[in-house]
Enzyme design. Structure first.
Site, short mmCIF file in Angstrom:
data_model
loop_
_atom_site.label_atom_id
_atom_site.label_comp_id
_atom_site.label_asym_id
_atom_site.label_seq_id
_atom_site.Cartn_x
_atom_site.Cartn_y
_atom_site.Cartn_z
CG PHE A 112 -0.34 0.43 2.51
CD1 PHE A 112 -0.44 1.74 2.95
CD2 PHE A 112 0.33 -0.48 3.31
CE1 PHE A 112 0.11 2.15 4.16
CE2 PHE A 112 0.89 -0.09 4.51
CZ PHE A 112 0.78 1.24 4.94
CE LYS A 113 3.86 1.27 4.81
NZ LYS A 113 5.12 0.89 5.40
CG ASP A 114 4.08 0.60 -4.39
OD1 ASP A 114 5.22 0.98 -4.08
OD2 ASP A 114 3.81 -0.57 -4.70
#
Length: 477
Positions: A112-114
């Site tokens: 999810f950091k993307d």
């Protein structure tokens, strides 16, 4: 929009002034002077927007010193089907009535950091080019932030990345994602310790103002406000996906390590998004769960921090928690500074029985925890019941969310990584290997490079300085 420090020692600054700095000069975290307020009518007008258009509506309220056309261009370049696999960017999957999975892991590093990091890569490059400047990013990762940051910043002009990770404590896939990168502007440093040791080094370096200014040190961890702002968007997008009108309420379940992901949900709620509950899910490192149950915030020592099968949450000092306490105190920077004086010295604080503890329920955050056996069972049961394979962190979120959900209130569980990143646990749960996405089949066999170091901020600073100085000499020649 102007930004202040949670500890009160920073004069109001614009977004681009705080973008490249990481920690505030007083050691606090940047916070907007006030949250933008979104009326029900405005909220409803956003319902039909696609992801880039919605992102512009939200981010332009936090980043109003960037010309609107430039911001639209940066957003449009970031949120594309080519980068995130579909035009939805963050698709929602309904598992059963009132139980939904928000897919956040379709970006380049399968985490999810993307969602925020790909935007930050373009944002950093834009601001640096405009100012004819350079930035040396220092970050810490427990598994996913590092690869997301490196993939977002690799090859970017004027940017170097120095990423600290706990030696031997990430999954093999996570390690390979980072250490196999051969780009000249990427430096991986494996610290002999746990994630909190890495994070402490980042804070120590960031608080050395002379070093920070000389070597132009910035941050990509969720201490950077841009990360939080970009993550707010998908809470709104998910809300629209499961409701029909702005009169409806939903709850979110969020696997939480550094409190950044759930804090973005808190911001969305403060802006006016109708969120009934934000359910915080931890693993065996349950510092945050302990606080929301008892009022005691007691970060663990390195020896107490446990290595688990959801390693990205093996964190006991949640940086963004300070931002929440800032809101809880009514933005009383002196009180925050006093509380964190104890935390920064290795201590704790207890709000039970205080005026602040009485206010906690006003913020809609509740919590629970999950252990290895429970997450393995959750992976197995979700696959059996819905034919959907989830990773270990998402399993913590689903287990806790389903335990604390309320009848009749749609629950949206945040998926935070793809199962392939944690193959050992998936095999244990379902008896077969998770699918390897195209392009990742031989990742773990690629050559890897990293520097192993003791948990020593001075040693990290010396390494950074030598690499920056030598690179500058090459560039000048």
């Amino acid at each position: 929009m102007r930004y202040l420090s949670t500890r009160g020692g920073m004069s109001p600054r614009t977004f681009t002034e705080i973008l490249l700095t990481g920690l505030a000069p007083d050691g606090g975290l940047a916070m907007p002077e006030a949250y933008p307020e979104i009326s029900p009518a405005t909220l409803e007008s956003w319902r039909p927007l696609d992801y880039p258009s919605l992102a512009f509506e939200i981010l332009s309220r936090f980043m109003d010193d960037i010309p609107a056309d430039d911001l639209r261009t940066l957003i449009a370049r970031t949120y594309t089907p080519e980068i995130f696999g579909s035009k939805d960017i963050t698709p929602v999957q309904t598992l059963e009535p009132d139980l939904h999975l928000l897919h956040l892991s379709n970006g380049p590093t399968l985490a999810f950091k993307d969602i925020a990091m790909q935007f930050m890569g373009n944002l950093f490059e834009y601001v640096l080019a405009k100012n004819n400047d350079e930035l040396n990013i220092l970050g810490a990762t427990s598994g996913d932030t590092g690869s997301s940051a490196e993939y977002a910043m690799r090859g970017k002009q004027g940017i170097r990345v120095f990423m600290l990770s706990p030696y031997g404590k990430m999954s093999a896939f996570q390690t390979a994602q980072m250490f196999s990168l051969q780009d000249e502007n990427i430096f991986n440093i494996a610290i002999e310790g746990v994630f909190d040791d890495c994070q402490d080094i980042v804070k120590t370096v960031s608080n050395d103002q002379a070093f920070k200014q000389q070597y132009r040190i910035g941050a990509v961890n969720s201490i950077n406000w841009a990360r939080i702002a970009a993550q707010v968007v998908y809470y709104f997008k998910a809300y629209f996906a499961v409701t029909r009108s702005s009169g409806e309420v939903v709850s979110f379940s969020v696997p939480s390590g550094n409190f950044g992901n759930i804090f973005a949900g808190h911001v969305a709620r403060m802006m006016g998004l109708p969120i009934r509950k934000l359910i915080l899910a931890t693993n065996e490192n349950d510092v945050l769960d302990e606080f929301f149950r008892t009022g005691l915030y007691r970060p663990r020592s390195t020896a107490e921090t446990r290595q688990t099968s959801s390693p990205s949450m093996d964190i006991s000092k949640a940086s963004n928690f300070e931002r929440f306490i800032f809101d809880l105190t009514g933005r009383d920077a002196e009180r925050v500074k006093e509380l964190w004086k104890s935390v920064d010295q290795g201590g704790s604080f207890d709000l039970s029985g205080t005026d602040l503890w009485a206010k906690i329920r006003d913020f809609g955050i509740t919590s629970g925890t999950s252990c290895h056996a429970e997450r393995i069972n959750t992976i197995r049961e979700i696959y059996r019941k819905f034919n959907v394979l989830i990773d270990t962190h998402t399993a913590d979120g689903l287990k806790t969310g389903m335990a604390l959900r309320e009848p009749g209130i749609p629950l949206i569980c945040l998926e935070t990584a793809l199962p392939v990143k944690f193959a050992d646990s998936i095999r244990e749960a379902v008896g077969f290997e998770p699918e390897q996405p195209a392009g990742y089949e031989n990742l773990e066999s690629l050559p890897q490079r990293s520097e192993r170091m003791a948990a020593d901020a001075e040693q990290v600073k010396q390494f950074m300085a030598s690499r920056i100085d030598s690179s500058d000499k090459i560039n000048k020649s």
